[in-house]
Design a protein around this motif. Structure first.
Motif, PDB file in Angstrom:
ATOM      1  N   THR A  66      32.485  12.203-121.294  1.00  0.00           N
ATOM      2  CA  THR A  66      32.656  13.696-121.538  1.00  0.00           C
ATOM      3  C   THR A  66      31.509  14.494-121.681  1.00  0.00           C
ATOM      4  N   LEU A  67      30.384  14.057-121.561  1.00  0.00           N
ATOM      5  CA  LEU A  67      29.108  14.720-121.538  1.00  0.00           C
ATOM      6  C   LEU A  67      28.903  15.810-120.379  1.00  0.00           C
ATOM      7  N   PRO A  68      28.345  16.809-120.596  1.00  0.00           N
ATOM      8  CA  PRO A  68      28.303  17.830-119.436  1.00  0.00           C
ATOM      9  C   PRO A  68      27.317  17.197-118.339  1.00  0.00           C
ATOM     10  N   LEU A  69      27.447  17.499-117.136  1.00  0.00           N
ATOM     11  CA  LEU A  69      26.837  16.694-116.080  1.00  0.00           C
ATOM     12  C   LEU A  69      25.199  16.861-116.297  1.00  0.00           C
ATOM     13  N   PRO A  70      24.697  17.869-116.701  1.00  0.00           N
ATOM     14  CA  PRO A  70      23.226  17.864-116.921  1.00  0.00           C
ATOM     15  C   PRO A  70      22.798  16.876-117.820  1.00  0.00           C
ATOM     16  N   THR A  71      23.328  16.941-118.979  1.00  0.00           N
ATOM     17  CA  THR A  71      22.986  15.841-120.046  1.00  0.00           C
ATOM     18  C   THR A  71      23.330  14.533-119.925  1.00  0.00           C
ATOM     19  N   PHE A  72      24.496  14.711-119.002  1.00  0.00           N
ATOM     20  CA  PHE A  72      24.838  13.029-118.463  1.00  0.00           C
ATOM     21  C   PHE A  72      23.832  12.686-117.596  1.00  0.00           C
ATOM     22  N   ARG A  73      23.581  13.212-116.866  1.00  0.00           N
ATOM     23  CA  ARG A  73      22.537  12.821-115.704  1.00  0.00           C
ATOM     24  C   ARG A  73      21.233  12.364-116.526  1.00  0.00           C
ATOM     25  N   PHE A  74      20.747  13.253-117.387  1.00  0.00           N
ATOM     26  CA  PHE A  74      19.251  12.919-118.340  1.00  0.00           C
ATOM     27  C   PHE A  74      19.500  11.535-118.757  1.00  0.00           C
ATOM     28  N   THR A  92      28.011  -1.816-118.950  1.00  0.00           N
ATOM     29  CA  THR A  92      29.198  -1.448-119.035  1.00  0.00           C
ATOM     30  C   THR A  92      29.272  -0.013-119.504  1.00  0.00           C
ATOM     31  N   VAL A  93      30.140   0.978-119.361  1.00  0.00           N
ATOM     32  CA  VAL A  93      30.352   2.330-119.637  1.00  0.00           C
ATOM     33  C   VAL A  93      31.690   2.446-120.102  1.00  0.00           C
ATOM     34  N   GLU A  94      32.141   2.982-121.165  1.00  0.00           N
ATOM     35  CA  GLU A  94      33.407   3.349-121.499  1.00  0.00           C
ATOM     36  C   GLU A  94      33.856   4.700-120.788  1.00  0.00           C
ATOM     37  N   ALA A  95      34.875   4.951-120.678  1.00  0.00           N
ATOM     38  CA  ALA A  95      35.372   6.216-119.919  1.00  0.00           C
ATOM     39  C   ALA A  95      37.110   6.199-120.577  1.00  0.00           C
ATOM     40  N   ASN A  96      37.493   7.513-120.239  1.00  0.00           N
ATOM     41  CA  ASN A  96      38.888   7.692-120.706  1.00  0.00           C
ATOM     42  C   ASN A  96      39.192   8.090-119.131  1.00  0.00           C
ATOM     43  N   PRO A  97      40.545   7.754-118.689  1.00  0.00           N
ATOM     44  CA  PRO A  97      40.999   8.126-117.327  1.00  0.00           C
ATOM     45  C   PRO A  97      40.723   9.506-116.974  1.00  0.00           C
ATOM     46  N   GLY A  98      41.009  10.473-117.663  1.00  0.00           N
ATOM     47  CA  GLY A  98      40.787  11.808-117.514  1.00  0.00           C
ATOM     48  C   GLY A  98      39.532  12.241-117.255  1.00  0.00           C
ATOM     49  N   THR A  99      38.494  11.507-117.608  1.00  0.00           N
ATOM     50  CA  THR A  99      36.922  11.771-117.410  1.00  0.00           C
ATOM     51  C   THR A  99      36.323  11.064-116.302  1.00  0.00           C
ATOM     52  N   ARG A 104      30.346  11.946-111.905  1.00  0.00           N
ATOM     53  CA  ARG A 104      29.925  11.020-112.925  1.00  0.00           C
ATOM     54  C   ARG A 104      29.783   9.564-112.334  1.00  0.00           C
ATOM     55  N   LEU A 105      30.697   9.161-111.502  1.00  0.00           N
ATOM     56  CA  LEU A 105      30.629   7.873-110.950  1.00  0.00           C
ATOM     57  C   LEU A 105      29.597   7.869-110.037  1.00  0.00           C
ATOM     58  N   GLU A 106      29.197   8.868-109.198  1.00  0.00           N
ATOM     59  CA  GLU A 106      27.990   8.641-108.473  1.00  0.00           C
ATOM     60  C   GLU A 106      26.541   8.331-109.278  1.00  0.00           C
ATOM     61  N   ILE A 107      26.453   9.363-110.547  1.00  0.00           N
ATOM     62  CA  ILE A 107      25.426   9.028-111.478  1.00  0.00           C
ATOM     63  C   ILE A 107      25.342   7.510-112.004  1.00  0.00           C
ATOM     64  N   LEU A 108      26.524   7.282-112.652  1.00  0.00           N
ATOM     65  CA  LEU A 108      26.715   5.845-113.237  1.00  0.00           C
ATOM     66  C   LEU A 108      26.227   4.966-112.255  1.00  0.00           C
ATOM     67  N   VAL A 109      26.420   4.685-110.786  1.00  0.00           N
ATOM     68  CA  VAL A 109      26.373   3.881-109.937  1.00  0.00           C
ATOM     69  C   VAL A 109      24.938   3.769-109.678  1.00  0.00           C
ATOM     70  N   GLU A 110      24.197   5.118-109.508  1.00  0.00           N
ATOM     71  CA  GLU A 110      22.830   5.219-109.277  1.00  0.00           C
ATOM     72  C   GLU A 110      22.104   4.640-110.441  1.00  0.00           C
ATOM     73  N   ALA A 111      22.644   4.727-111.718  1.00  0.00           N
ATOM     74  CA  ALA A 111      21.869   4.044-112.815  1.00  0.00           C
ATOM     75  C   ALA A 111      22.108   2.498-112.943  1.00  0.00           C
ATOM     76  N   GLY A 112      22.687   1.902-112.189  1.00  0.00           N
ATOM     77  CA  GLY A 112      22.898   0.651-112.260  1.00  0.00           C
ATOM     78  C   GLY A 112      24.207   0.083-113.007  1.00  0.00           C
ATOM     79  N   MET A 113      25.184   1.018-113.438  1.00  0.00           N
ATOM     80  CA  MET A 113      26.511   0.650-114.168  1.00  0.00           C
ATOM     81  C   MET A 113      27.337  -0.203-113.198  1.00  0.00           C
ATOM     82  N   ASN A 114      27.573  -1.329-113.570  1.00  0.00           N
ATOM     83  CA  ASN A 114      28.411  -2.135-112.544  1.00  0.00           C
ATOM     84  C   ASN A 114      29.974  -2.691-113.301  1.00  0.00           C
ATOM     85  N   ARG A 115      30.170  -2.003-114.505  1.00  0.00           N
ATOM     86  CA  ARG A 115      31.484  -2.529-115.168  1.00  0.00           C
ATOM     87  C   ARG A 115      31.922  -1.298-115.882  1.00  0.00           C
TER      88      ARG A 115
END
Length: 401
Positions: A66-74, A92-99, A104-115
């Motif tokens: 739910t975090l805004p993109l700039p703070t989420f990226r930070f 692992t990162v938690e998410a709701n389907p609507g978020t 955000r997925l691009e940012i997550l994958v770049e950070a190494g999230m794999n679950r």
């Protein structure tokens, strides 16, 4: 070098569900920047002080996405540094389907999230409305598909049974829809009316009617059988995984291994001591700014507490208490310390005791909380438990998903 886990708590949600007792607040109208900066400060400080290898990372909440993109990226850039430096195996990162979206997925994958862990909860609109969820059933499958397009193969889906008005047919519908998605992990939780939640207050006022206990038990057993037939292994009371896809972060909790907690209300265990951060965004941010830490509670676990919490956590796993590992961690054999209640529970068909383990039976799984409570009471009656090691730990089970 021992392994440990890292849990980071993001306390923001689009809306607060009535059944949720995790520390979280609605994000609308809030300046989230100061909290995220404080989180990164605590994160870096605790990681620098960690002498173990951080093998698993779990970011939960709240809803981190739910975090805004700039703070989420930070914050994800800071998380990515930890994942890379420690060569983490699972993030692992938690998410709701609507978020879940492409940015955000691009940012997550770049950070190494794999679950990815999705809070689906139900595929029935009426049940999601009853739970006060802010997504629709139609958003679940697209979120899973989008995550897979970004290369995320490991996906957990949370489902809840025991919802008011739920039937065996609607519960089976949710299970079927989840199986159709082919996710590799399912967490099936019985709804609980936690003290202090809005849902519990509504129950006490007679505004909602809980599910019949017998029906709820049947739903749980149905999930066990249905998922087993589909090739899922039940490895913990509420968790089911395809072979090789167990959540390694949660196993760190259940096996009493050390972990770091970061963020408001987050709990951790290090060097025989557990701690919990303050459950207030404002006070957390202020204290991190002043002192670099925001611990509200600490406790050095005594011998009885360490043994008790080892029993509590390991009995949650279908493998149960591994006798040799328990003796190694605590210096005592639970079959001796708890001989009388264990013998009674074995006669009642609630536990199976072998030379290697103590495990809950199928019947025992239905009353696991009562079994664990009985064993804890008996343990407290012991004059002393001669613990020889401080490897065992406590855990904030709210962090497990």
């Amino acid at each position: 070098m021992a392994r440990c886990g890292l849990y980071v708590h993001i306390p923001y949600c689009v809306s607060k569900c009535g059944y949720c007792d995790f520390y979280s607040v609605e994000i609308a109208g809030r300046d989230v920047g100061p909290l995220v900066e404080a989180l990164v400060t605590e994160l870096r400080g605790r990681v620098r002080a960690c002498t173990d290898r951080i093998e698993t990372v779990f970011m939960g909440g709240g809803t981190p996405t739910t975090l805004p993109l700039p703070t989420f990226r930070f914050i994800m850039a800071a998380m990515g540094e930890v994942v890379q430096d420690h060569r983490c195996l699972e993030f692992t990162v938690e998410a709701n389907p609507g978020t879940v979206d492409s940015q955000r997925l691009e940012i997550l994958v770049e950070a190494g999230m794999n679950r990815l862990s999705l809070g689906g909860q139900s595929f029935l609109p009426s049940e999601l409305l009853w739970l006060e969820r802010d997504h629709s059933p139609e958003e679940i499958a697209p979120a899973v598909a989008l995550a897979r397009r970004y290369g995320i193969k490991r996906i957990n889906l949370d489902l809840i049974f025991g919802i008011g008005g739920q039937t065996m047919a609607t519960w089976d519908t949710s299970l079927s829809r989840a199986l159709d998605l082919g996710v590799d992990h399912l967490a099936c939780y019985g709804l609980t009316y936690e003290p202090g939640t809005r849902l519990d207050a509504m129950r006490r006022r007679g505004e909602v009617k809980p599910c019949d206990e017998g029906l709820e038990a049947d739903m749980y057993l149905h999930a066990i059988d249905r998922l087993a037939a589909a090739g899922y292994e039940q490895y913990e009371i509420s968790n089911f995984a395809q072979p090789g896809q167990r959540c390694q972060h949660n196993l760190i909790y259940w096996l009493n291994e050390p972990y770091i907690g970061v963020g408001p209300s987050a709990a951790g265990y290090r060097d025989g001591t557990r701690y919990k951060n303050i459950s207030s965004i404002r006070e957390y941010t202020d204290r991190i700014g002043r002192a670099g830490e925001a611990v509200a509670e600490t406790e050095r676990l005594d011998a009885t507490a360490r043994a008790g919490e080892t029993i509590m956590l390991q009995l949650r796993m279908t493998d149960g208490i591994h006798i040799d590992r328990f003796v190694q961690h605590t210096g005592v054999d639970p079959r001796h310390v708890l001989a009388e209640p264990l013998a009674r529970m074995e006669r009642e068909g609630l536990v199976t005791i072998t030379a290697d383990s103590i495990r809950l039976t199928r019947r025992g799984l239905l009353v696991a909380d009562a079994i664990i409570a009985d064993l804890m009471v008996e343990l407290d009656r012991c004059d002393s438990v001669p613990i020889q090691s401080t490897d065992a730990t406590a855990v904030d089970v709210g962090a497990m998903r």
